[in-house]
Design a protein around this motif. Structure first.
Motif, PDB file in Angstrom:
ATOM      1  N   ARG A   1       0.833  -1.324  -0.154  1.00 24.34           N
ATOM      2  CA  ARG A   1      -0.126  -0.180   0.167  1.00 24.34           C
ATOM      3  C   ARG A   1       0.909   1.045   0.020  1.00 24.34           C
ATOM      4  O   ARG A   1       0.446   2.162  -0.659  1.00 24.34           O
ATOM      5  N   TRP A   2       2.019   1.181   0.408  1.00 23.09           N
ATOM      6  CA  TRP A   2       2.903   2.565   0.831  1.00 23.09           C
ATOM      7  C   TRP A   2       3.969   2.243   0.067  1.00 23.09           C
ATOM      8  O   TRP A   2       4.817   1.471  -0.251  1.00 23.09           O
ATOM      9  N   THR A   3       4.608   3.637  -0.564  1.00 17.02           N
ATOM     10  CA  THR A   3       5.540   3.834  -1.387  1.00 17.02           C
ATOM     11  C   THR A   3       6.084   5.159  -1.107  1.00 17.02           C
ATOM     12  O   THR A   3       5.356   6.164  -0.950  1.00 17.02           O
ATOM     13  N   VAL A   4       7.511   5.223  -0.897  1.00 14.04           N
ATOM     14  CA  VAL A   4       8.056   6.618  -0.726  1.00 14.04           C
ATOM     15  C   VAL A   4       9.229   6.978  -1.774  1.00 14.04           C
ATOM     16  O   VAL A   4       9.614   6.067  -2.331  1.00 14.04           O
ATOM     17  N   GLY A   5       9.568   8.187  -2.021  1.00 12.73           N
ATOM     18  CA  GLY A   5      10.220   8.808  -3.084  1.00 12.73           C
ATOM     19  C   GLY A   5      11.113   9.870  -2.882  1.00 12.73           C
ATOM     20  O   GLY A   5      10.289  10.496  -1.917  1.00 12.73           O
TER      21      GLY A   5
ATOM     22  N   GLY B   1       8.140  12.731  -1.779  1.00 15.02           N
ATOM     23  CA  GLY B   1       6.726  12.242  -1.602  1.00 15.02           C
ATOM     24  C   GLY B   1       6.314  10.816  -1.208  1.00 15.02           C
ATOM     25  O   GLY B   1       7.284  10.167  -1.397  1.00 15.02           O
ATOM     26  N   PHE B   2       5.216  10.595  -1.234  1.00 14.21           N
ATOM     27  CA  PHE B   2       4.751   9.384  -1.046  1.00 14.21           C
ATOM     28  C   PHE B   2       3.328   8.820  -1.600  1.00 14.21           C
ATOM     29  O   PHE B   2       2.845   9.736  -2.113  1.00 14.21           O
ATOM     30  N   ARG B   3       3.109   7.544  -1.617  1.00 14.82           N
ATOM     31  CA  ARG B   3       2.217   7.154  -2.410  1.00 14.82           C
ATOM     32  C   ARG B   3       1.328   6.178  -1.431  1.00 14.82           C
ATOM     33  O   ARG B   3       1.818   5.355  -1.147  1.00 14.82           O
ATOM     34  N   TYR B   4       0.098   6.437  -1.435  1.00 12.42           N
ATOM     35  CA  TYR B   4      -0.907   5.362  -0.576  1.00 12.42           C
ATOM     36  C   TYR B   4      -1.955   4.833  -1.205  1.00 12.42           C
ATOM     37  O   TYR B   4      -2.677   5.590  -1.955  1.00 12.42           O
ATOM     38  N   ALA B   5      -2.079   3.654  -1.623  1.00  8.04           N
ATOM     39  CA  ALA B   5      -2.957   3.044  -2.382  1.00  8.04           C
ATOM     40  C   ALA B   5      -4.358   2.918  -1.952  1.00  8.04           C
ATOM     41  O   ALA B   5      -4.602   2.975  -0.558  1.00  8.04           O
ATOM     42  N   LEU B   6      -5.381   3.553  -2.558  1.00  8.55           N
ATOM     43  CA  LEU B   6      -6.713   3.432  -2.046  1.00  8.55           C
ATOM     44  C   LEU B   6      -7.598   2.283  -2.647  1.00  8.55           C
ATOM     45  O   LEU B   6      -8.461   2.745  -3.532  1.00  8.55           O
ATOM     46  N   TRP B   7      -7.442   1.187  -2.356  1.00  7.74           N
ATOM     47  CA  TRP B   7      -7.870  -0.125  -2.659  1.00  7.74           C
ATOM     48  C   TRP B   7      -9.471  -0.093  -2.651  1.00  7.74           C
ATOM     49  O   TRP B   7     -10.276  -0.459  -3.219  1.00  7.74           O
ATOM     50  N   GLU B   8      -9.973   0.916  -1.611  1.00 10.67           N
ATOM     51  CA  GLU B   8     -11.377   0.921  -1.068  1.00 10.67           C
ATOM     52  C   GLU B   8     -12.128   1.585  -2.139  1.00 10.67           C
ATOM     53  O   GLU B   8     -13.120   1.368  -2.268  1.00 10.67           O
TER      54      GLU B   8
ATOM     55  N   PRO C   1      -8.517  -0.626  -7.663  1.00 14.20           N
ATOM     56  CA  PRO C   1      -7.212  -0.990  -7.502  1.00 14.20           C
ATOM     57  C   PRO C   1      -6.385   0.181  -8.129  1.00 14.20           C
ATOM     58  O   PRO C   1      -5.185  -0.087  -7.823  1.00 14.20           O
ATOM     59  N   SER C   2      -6.598   0.945  -8.998  1.00 12.54           N
ATOM     60  CA  SER C   2      -5.831   1.852  -9.355  1.00 12.54           C
ATOM     61  C   SER C   2      -5.726   3.294  -9.101  1.00 12.54           C
ATOM     62  O   SER C   2      -5.396   4.203  -9.310  1.00 12.54           O
ATOM     63  N   SER C   3      -6.774   3.388  -7.617  1.00 16.73           N
ATOM     64  CA  SER C   3      -6.818   4.767  -7.069  1.00 16.73           C
ATOM     65  C   SER C   3      -5.526   4.664  -6.009  1.00 16.73           C
ATOM     66  O   SER C   3      -5.131   3.771  -5.300  1.00 16.73           O
ATOM     67  N   TYR C   4      -5.186   6.108  -5.910  1.00 17.86           N
ATOM     68  CA  TYR C   4      -4.005   6.379  -4.916  1.00 17.86           C
ATOM     69  C   TYR C   4      -4.246   7.907  -4.588  1.00 17.86           C
ATOM     70  O   TYR C   4      -4.727   8.745  -5.134  1.00 17.86           O
TER      71      TYR C   4
ATOM     72  N   PHE D   1       3.818  22.253  -4.584  1.00 18.36           N
ATOM     73  CA  PHE D   1       3.002  21.161  -4.308  1.00 18.36           C
ATOM     74  C   PHE D   1       2.365  20.423  -4.975  1.00 18.36           C
ATOM     75  O   PHE D   1       1.826  21.121  -6.193  1.00 18.36           O
ATOM     76  N   ALA D   2       1.936  19.220  -5.105  1.00 13.85           N
ATOM     77  CA  ALA D   2       0.866  18.488  -5.775  1.00 13.85           C
ATOM     78  C   ALA D   2       0.073  17.681  -4.689  1.00 13.85           C
ATOM     79  O   ALA D   2       0.604  16.493  -4.715  1.00 13.85           O
ATOM     80  N   PRO D   3      -0.877  17.939  -4.226  1.00 11.51           N
ATOM     81  CA  PRO D   3      -1.721  16.824  -3.422  1.00 11.51           C
ATOM     82  C   PRO D   3      -2.489  15.932  -4.320  1.00 11.51           C
ATOM     83  O   PRO D   3      -3.641  15.848  -4.312  1.00 11.51           O
ATOM     84  N   THR D   4      -1.689  14.944  -5.250  1.00 10.59           N
ATOM     85  CA  THR D   4      -2.136  14.357  -6.211  1.00 10.59           C
ATOM     86  C   THR D   4      -3.211  13.189  -5.693  1.00 10.59           C
ATOM     87  O   THR D   4      -2.877  12.432  -4.938  1.00 10.59           O
ATOM     88  N   LEU D   5      -4.557  13.040  -6.197  1.00 12.48           N
ATOM     89  CA  LEU D   5      -5.668  12.077  -5.863  1.00 12.48           C
ATOM     90  C   LEU D   5      -6.090  11.604  -7.159  1.00 12.48           C
ATOM     91  O   LEU D   5      -6.529  12.439  -7.872  1.00 12.48           O
ATOM     92  N   ASN D   6      -5.897  10.324  -7.464  1.00 15.04           N
ATOM     93  CA  ASN D   6      -6.038   9.622  -8.642  1.00 15.04           C
ATOM     94  C   ASN D   6      -7.106   8.798  -8.385  1.00 15.04           C
ATOM     95  O   ASN D   6      -6.948   7.894  -7.559  1.00 15.04           O
ATOM     96  N   ILE D   7      -8.347   8.850  -9.072  1.00 13.73           N
ATOM     97  CA  ILE D   7      -9.531   7.898  -8.902  1.00 13.73           C
ATOM     98  C   ILE D   7      -9.630   6.973 -10.352  1.00 13.73           C
ATOM     99  O   ILE D   7      -9.601   7.335 -11.265  1.00 13.73           O
ATOM    100  N   GLY D   8      -9.158   5.658  -9.993  1.00 17.35           N
ATOM    101  CA  GLY D   8      -9.323   4.597 -11.042  1.00 17.35           C
ATOM    102  C   GLY D   8     -10.766   4.379 -11.326  1.00 17.35           C
ATOM    103  O   GLY D   8     -11.733   4.216 -10.517  1.00 17.35           O
ATOM    104  N   LEU D   9     -11.174   4.667 -12.755  1.00 17.02           N
ATOM    105  CA  LEU D   9     -12.434   4.372 -13.215  1.00 17.02           C
ATOM    106  C   LEU D   9     -12.475   3.171 -13.809  1.00 17.02           C
ATOM    107  O   LEU D   9     -11.623   2.721 -14.351  1.00 17.02           O
ATOM    108  N   PRO D  10     -13.872   2.661 -14.394  1.00 21.72           N
ATOM    109  CA  PRO D  10     -14.083   1.429 -15.106  1.00 21.72           C
ATOM    110  C   PRO D  10     -13.328   1.606 -16.505  1.00 21.72           C
ATOM    111  O   PRO D  10     -13.064   2.625 -17.012  1.00 21.72           O
ATOM    112  N   ASP D  11     -13.151   0.435 -17.087  1.00 19.35           N
ATOM    113  CA  ASP D  11     -12.597   0.356 -18.500  1.00 19.35           C
ATOM    114  C   ASP D  11     -11.314   1.239 -18.549  1.00 19.35           C
ATOM    115  O   ASP D  11     -11.079   1.791 -19.712  1.00 19.35           O
ATOM    116  N   ARG D  12     -10.398   1.159 -17.535  1.00 24.00           N
ATOM    117  CA  ARG D  12      -9.040   1.724 -17.497  1.00 24.00           C
ATOM    118  C   ARG D  12      -9.052   3.075 -17.911  1.00 24.00           C
ATOM    119  O   ARG D  12      -7.906   3.941 -18.225  1.00 24.00           O
TER     120      ARG D  12
END
Length: 178
Positions: free
Chosen positions: A41-45, A71-78, A81-84, A109-120
């Motif tokens: 779930r967690w990645t840092v860089g 930065g860091f990345r936190y997977a939002l599987w809830e 699968p591709s949200s973070y 700054f970049a408070p990036t929020l990625n929401i994975g949607l259906p069909d990629r």
């Protein structure tokens, strides 16, 4: 492999007060990043970008710059699968170059929020580090230190290595023109 340093932008300067688009050679940069997966779930860089003053007068800064970042990345599987959530902070500072050019010192700054949607498909809020606070010399058109846009990207993952996307950024607070 050919390298293109061609740029087109609309800088607001005393020579270009209306911010008309100009084209030419921009500054070149090189960067190194170290990324470590802590767990599933967690990645840092962290890393740094070195920017060289290779651009012409209108498009280049005339300054050597270093831009460390982390930065860091936190997977939002809830959500999917591709949200973070991936906040990034970096600091752009000049350290040498033309002494007649403005010193560069801004926090990004970049408070990036990625929401994975259906069909990629995906929807990303703040995909670029465009939120900026200027601690350096004031630039033409600056009335304060903050640039805060609303920034969103929509796109589709075409393959594991190729994505097609459209990003739109609209200034909310433009006290510091970017």
């Amino acid at each position: 492999m050919p390298i293109c340093l061609c740029s087109q932008k609309n800088p607001i300067t005393s020579d270009n007060p209306d911010g008309d688009y100009v084209s030419g050679v921009g500054d070149a940069d090189v960067q190194a990043i170290i990324i470590h997966n802590l767990d599933a779930r967690w990645t840092v860089g962290f890393g740094a970008r070195l920017i060289t003053p290779t651009g012409d007068d209108m498009l280049g800064s005339g300054k050597w710059q270093i831009m460390p970042g982390a930065g860091f990345r936190y997977a939002l599987w809830e959500i999917s699968p591709s949200s973070y959530f991936e906040p990034l902070v970096r600091y752009d500072v000049s350290f040498a170059g033309d002494p007649t050019r403005k010193n560069i010192s801004n926090l990004q700054f970049a408070p990036t929020l990625n929401i994975g949607l259906p069909d990629r498909w995906f929807l990303t809020f703040y995909p670029s580090a465009d939120i900026r606070i200027n601690y350096g010399d004031p630039i033409t058109g600056q009335t304060g230190r903050l640039f805060l846009p609303f920034d969103v990207r929509i796109g589709r993952q075409l393959s594991s290595n190729v994505a097609l996307s459209f990003e739109l950024g609209v200034p909310i607070i433009k006290d510091y023109p970017v």
